[in-house]
Design a protein around this motif. Structure first.
Motif, mmCIF file in Angstrom:
data_model
loop_
_atom_site.group_PDB
_atom_site.id
_atom_site.type_symbol
_atom_site.label_atom_id
_atom_site.label_comp_id
_atom_site.label_asym_id
_atom_site.label_seq_id
_atom_site.Cartn_x
_atom_site.Cartn_y
_atom_site.Cartn_z
ATOM 1 N N GLY A 284 -17.133 52.633 -10.771
ATOM 2 C CA GLY A 284 -17.791 52.569 -9.471
ATOM 3 C C GLY A 284 -19.135 53.239 -9.537
ATOM 4 N N SER A 286 -22.703 54.690 -6.777
ATOM 5 C CA SER A 286 -23.325 54.841 -5.467
ATOM 6 C C SER A 286 -24.781 55.208 -5.650
ATOM 7 C CB SER A 286 -22.600 55.904 -4.632
ATOM 8 O OG SER A 286 -22.725 57.179 -5.237
ATOM 9 N N TYR A 287 -25.525 55.065 -4.549
ATOM 10 C CA TYR A 287 -26.940 55.424 -4.568
ATOM 11 C C TYR A 287 -27.338 55.990 -3.215
ATOM 12 C CZ TYR A 287 -31.985 54.979 -4.083
ATOM 13 O OH TYR A 287 -33.295 55.245 -3.826
ATOM 14 N N SER A 294 -25.324 57.637 -8.963
ATOM 15 C CA SER A 294 -24.163 58.220 -9.626
ATOM 16 C C SER A 294 -23.217 57.096 -10.035
ATOM 17 C CB SER A 294 -23.441 59.218 -8.722
ATOM 18 O OG SER A 294 -22.839 58.563 -7.625
ATOM 19 N N TYR A 588 -28.594 54.596 1.724
ATOM 20 C CA TYR A 588 -27.330 54.945 1.080
ATOM 21 C C TYR A 588 -26.596 53.655 0.705
ATOM 22 C CZ TYR A 588 -28.545 58.992 3.949
ATOM 23 O OH TYR A 588 -29.211 60.014 4.565
ATOM 24 N N SER A 590 -22.921 52.338 -1.233
ATOM 25 C CA SER A 590 -21.644 52.704 -1.842
ATOM 26 C C SER A 590 -20.596 51.664 -1.470
ATOM 27 C CB SER A 590 -21.189 54.095 -1.391
ATOM 28 O OG SER A 590 -20.877 54.093 -0.012
#
Length: 595
Positions: A284, A286-287, A294, A588, A590
């Motif tokens: 997985g 995210s940003y 990450s 954001y 995710s």
């Protein structure tokens, strides 16, 4: 051999030409537009349009006027059926076709007439037999029916299964509604319903057999049966067993069959399962515009020794946070519902407020109680080195975490109805520093409500409060302080920045915190949605939040792409109390909803 020339007779040529001309006319498409006149009942209007083939096939024009009229005639029958399903038994349907227009204009007008009401519901034994007195009186509320309310046909039909289930929960495993008599009174505009039930004999749970087990031990499944051989049959216990076995993540399918045996007073049970592959790998990422990118990966074995022992290794690599984790869970350590849980984490956190290098070991016990409540208690040992632009601090903390949580929602990553609550309290002490003894706690809750019968409109609300007692802010390690701001907190502000900032533009953190969020989740289609939201929060230098102080507000809008794994989330938010160091917007990305 010389070829002979064939001369077609004139009548054959003229016949073929005529047939081609007719065929050409028949193949000419007839485009049309359809309009529905409102009936005054929004639910009926929506159902009519959904049932209409004229509407569904409007982009596929029929190849003749006759085909169009046939399509319209079929719709008339559908409209009548839909009207009756919504309690309108005196409806009049008119489908007007204006063939002179181009495209053809079709106007659907339905005059529903009075809406019939449900006046009486009765459950009787078949052939006039008395129902067994061991079953409590059945109420219309149990059947999902409301006397005096519109006589919708769907709940009337669904009540069959509800009646059977009530009897099957009171010892009648083969109870069956054999027929249903519906009477429409056109004089009083009412409906009465009589259900004819064959309860069958009462029976007790008999011996249980298992099918489909390979790596999972039969003893594990047997421990999780919700019934005991000899108990009076109860379908609630059967369904609870199936749900628990599915929730174990060991099986892809679970079917529990109730069989008729030679003894009518005993029902043999068979549990048929298909095992999942015990190992899995997940990745997985995210940003966030302030926290950066990450990525995470994990390897898991869900049945290490055949009794649902779960071992999971995880790796997180990010611009601000990196960690290696190992988690182990041993179920039924003291009996069904009691799990041993252990964790080892080695992490490095390069946050805005501080840099932390640490290790944490924890172990404890969880108990899964009633109503989706999980309680836990454990022991933790953590060591970390904290640094910032002027601080270098080391600590070794022993903690005793105590927590309780409840999840009554319908989906982990995309909840649309239900609620979640949690409370966690951990006393800490540093054996080498008598002054570093404190208690930290947090309470959080979220609520989700659909605004219609589907998940198209959902309101989501979150609130959380944190507190720390027994220590001052200066003595409390920075990684144990409360912070707000970022993709999982007050969106619109940078990570940890929804709170006090010192002269070096560094978040200070607090002894306590308060956060709240409100989202309106609207699905444009089955896969695309938008989510306007407002977040609020702050951290405080007092042991408990001072709610009289100003809250930092962030607002924005998000897009959701709904996948089989969960919604892909993209949020754009702006701070409503912007300071010099705050960006005008934050982004954001995710998987899963924000909360």
């Amino acid at each position: 051999m010389p070829l002979k020339t064939f001369h077609a007779p004139a009548w054959l040529i003229r016949g073929l030409a005529f047939a081609l001309a007719i065929g050409g006319v028949a193949r000419a498409e007839v485009p049309y537009e359809v309009t529905f006149t409102p009936t005054g009942d929004d639910r009926l209007d929506g159902a009519i349009e959904e049932a209409s083939q004229l509407s569904a096939l409007s982009d596929r024009a029929p190849d003749s006027d006759a085909a169009l009229r046939s399509r319209a005639a079929d719709d008339r029958d559908r409209f009548n059926a839909v009207a009756r399903a919504y309690g309108y038994y005196d409806d009049a349907v008119d489908v007007a076709i204006d063939s002179k227009s181009s495209p053809v204009k079709i106007t659907v007008t339905i005059v529903p007439g009075p809406q019939y009401l449900l006046s009486s519901v009765t459950v009787v034994g078949i052939d006039g037999k008395m129902l067994p007195p061991s079953v409590p009186s059945i109420t219309t509320a149990q059947l999902g029916l409301d006397l005096g309310k519109p006589a919708y046909s769907a709940p009337v039909a669904t009540a069959n299964a509800r009646i059977e289930r009530i009897f099957r929960a009171h010892g009648y495993p083969f109870a069956s509604v054999k027929s249903r008599k519906v009477t429409i009174d056109h004089g009083t505009h009412t409906m009465t319903v009589v259900y004819m039930l064959e309860p069958g004999p009462t029976a007790s749970f008999g011996p249980t057999s298992f099918k489909g087990l390979d790596t999972v031990h039969e003893a594990y499944v047997a421990r999780h049966l919700g019934w005991v051989e000899g108990d009076l049959y109860n379908v609630d216990k059967v369904e609870k067993t199936r749900d628990q076995l599915v929730a174990s993540n060991l099986f892809s399918t679970v079917a529990i069959d109730t069989e008729k045996g030679p003894d009518p007073d005993v029902v043999p049970m068979q549990v048929d399962m298909t095992e999942r592959l015990p190992r899995s790998v997940a990745i997985g990422g995210s940003y966030a515009s302030t926290e950066g990118i990450s990525a995470n990966a994990s390897w898991e074995h869900r049945n290490l020794f055949g009794e649902a022992e779960d071992l999971k290794f995880g790796l997180l690599v990010g611009q601000e946070d990196s960690a290696i984790t190992a988690d182990f869970r041993k179920p039924d350590i003291f009996g069904v519902g009691w799990d041993l849980v252990s964790n080892i984490t080695i992490n490095k956190e390069d946050a805005i407020a501080y840099t932390s290098d640490g290790e944490l070991f924890s172990t404890g016990f969880e108990y899964k109680g009633f109503h989706q409540i999980v309680i836990g208690v454990g022991l933790s040992l953590g060591h970390a080195t904290i640094t910032d632009y002027e601080l270098h601090q080391r600590y070794t903390l022993i903690g005793v975490p105590v927590y309780a949580k409840r999840d009554n929602t319908d989906d982990l990553l995309n909840p649309t109805i239900g609620d979640r609550e949690g409370i966690a309290i951990t006393p800490y002490t540093d054996p080498g520093k008598s002054s570093l003894t404190f208690i930290s706690g947090r309470i959080n809750g979220s609520y989700y409500q659909r605004l219609d019968d589907s998940d198209r409109y959902v309101v989501a609300v979150l609130g959380a409060i944190g507190a720390t007692v027994g220590v001052g802010l200066d003595e409390l390690p920075k990684d144990k302080r409360f912070y707000a701001g970022g993709g999982g907190s007050v969106r619109g502000y940078g990570f940890q920045r929804a709170g006090p900032i010192d002269s070096n533009d560094t978040p200070i953190g607090g002894l306590s915190s308060a956060e709240a969020s409100l989202e309106f989740r609207y699905k444009l289609t089955e896969t695309i949605g938008i989510v306007p939201f407002v977040d609020a929060g702050n951290v405080y230098d007092t042991a408990f939040p001072d709610l009289g102080e100003r809250l930092f507000l962030g607002a924005g809008i998000g897009a959701r792409y709904y996948t089989g794994l969960g919604p892909l989330r993209v949020d754009i938010a702006a701070p409503l109390h912007r300071r010099s160091g705050d960006r005008p917007v934050e982004i954001y990305v995710s998987l899963g909803q924000a909360f």
